[in-house]
Design a protein around this motif. Sequence first.
Motif, PDB file in Angstrom:
ATOM      1  N   PHE A  54       0.758  -1.105  -0.058  1.00 57.62           N
ATOM      2  CA  PHE A  54       0.030  -0.065   0.040  1.00 57.62           C
ATOM      3  C   PHE A  54       0.885   1.194  -0.072  1.00 57.62           C
ATOM      4  O   PHE A  54       0.593   2.247  -0.699  1.00 57.62           O
ATOM      5  N   TRP A  55       1.895   1.313   0.832  1.00 60.17           N
ATOM      6  CA  TRP A  55       2.654   2.415   0.980  1.00 60.17           C
ATOM      7  C   TRP A  55       3.437   2.425  -0.624  1.00 60.17           C
ATOM      8  O   TRP A  55       3.767   3.689  -1.033  1.00 60.17           O
ATOM      9  N   ARG A  58       1.446   3.767  -3.291  1.00 61.68           N
ATOM     10  CA  ARG A  58       1.099   5.163  -3.280  1.00 61.68           C
ATOM     11  C   ARG A  58       1.957   6.192  -3.708  1.00 61.68           C
ATOM     12  O   ARG A  58       2.131   6.987  -4.280  1.00 61.68           O
ATOM     13  N   ASP A  75       1.298  -5.926  -5.781  1.00 65.15           N
ATOM     14  CA  ASP A  75      -0.180  -6.466  -5.738  1.00 65.15           C
ATOM     15  C   ASP A  75      -0.147  -7.987  -5.888  1.00 65.15           C
ATOM     16  O   ASP A  75      -1.052  -8.669  -5.041  1.00 65.15           O
ATOM     17  N   ARG A 130     -11.741   1.333  -9.283  1.00 68.80           N
ATOM     18  CA  ARG A 130     -11.284   2.673  -8.571  1.00 68.80           C
ATOM     19  C   ARG A 130     -10.407   3.237  -9.263  1.00 68.80           C
ATOM     20  O   ARG A 130     -10.213   4.559  -9.109  1.00 68.80           O
ATOM     21  N   ASP A 132      -7.008   3.933  -8.673  1.00 68.18           N
ATOM     22  CA  ASP A 132      -6.287   4.696  -7.661  1.00 68.18           C
ATOM     23  C   ASP A 132      -5.349   3.897  -7.133  1.00 68.18           C
ATOM     24  O   ASP A 132      -5.380   2.345  -7.431  1.00 68.18           O
ATOM     25  N   ALA A 134      -4.895   2.669  -3.939  1.00 73.01           N
ATOM     26  CA  ALA A 134      -5.193   1.690  -3.191  1.00 73.01           C
ATOM     27  C   ALA A 134      -6.191   0.503  -3.917  1.00 73.01           C
ATOM     28  O   ALA A 134      -5.921  -0.727  -3.607  1.00 73.01           O
ATOM     29  N   MET A 137      -3.843  -2.493  -4.980  1.00 74.81           N
ATOM     30  CA  MET A 137      -3.763  -3.518  -4.041  1.00 74.81           C
ATOM     31  C   MET A 137      -4.955  -4.390  -3.776  1.00 74.81           C
ATOM     32  O   MET A 137      -4.840  -5.283  -3.678  1.00 74.81           O
ATOM     33  N   ILE A 138      -5.938  -3.432  -3.549  1.00 74.50           N
ATOM     34  CA  ILE A 138      -7.300  -4.152  -3.082  1.00 74.50           C
ATOM     35  C   ILE A 138      -7.723  -5.139  -3.919  1.00 74.50           C
ATOM     36  O   ILE A 138      -8.242  -6.347  -3.632  1.00 74.50           O
TER      37      ILE A 138
END
Length: 163
Positions: A54-55, A58, A75, A130, A132, A134, A137-138
Motif C-alpha cells: 500500500f505504501w 501510493r 499486489d 477504483r 487509484d 489503493a 492493491m485491493i
Amino acid sequence: MARLLCIWFGAGLLRPAPGTWGSLIAVAMGVILHRIGHFPLLALATGLVILLGFWAVRVHTAGMDDPDRSEIVVDEVAGQWLALMAPSFGFWHAGLPADSFPYPGWLAAFAFFRLFDIWKPWLVGRADRRHDAAGVMIDDLWAGIFAAIATMATAAIAHGVLM
C-alpha cells in the motif's frame, strides 16, 4: 525503494505477462517461507508485504494518471501469498512438518489466484475500477481471498470432507 518494491525487485519487468511472472515468483517465495517457518512466517510476511505494498504503490504512482501499471506486481505478491496462506494453514493445523507443502496446495492457490485476478469477478472488479493506488492493491487482495476459499473448497472435496 518504493519502485523496487512495486516491481518486486525486477519481477515486474519480465515479459510477457508480468503479473503471472510476479505470481510465479511469489509462489516460489511463499513455499520457501512456509518451509522455513511454516504458516506463522508466511502470515507475518503476507501482512508485511500488504502494508509495504500500500505504501509503495501510493508513493511510486503519485501523480500518475493510471496507477495500475503492468510492471507493478507487489499486489500480485500480496494476493498470491493470501491465497497460499490457506493451504499453508491447513498443513500447519494438521501438524505436518514445515518442509511439507505438497504441490496440489500451492498449484491450486496459483491457478485460482490467476483466474480471479484476470477474470475480476464481483469485489475484485469493483476494486479494480477504483483507478487509484489503493485499488491496485485491493483488487489483488480480494482475488487472493477468493483463491484461498476456492483452494480450500477444492481440497475439502478432494479429501472427501464435503462428500
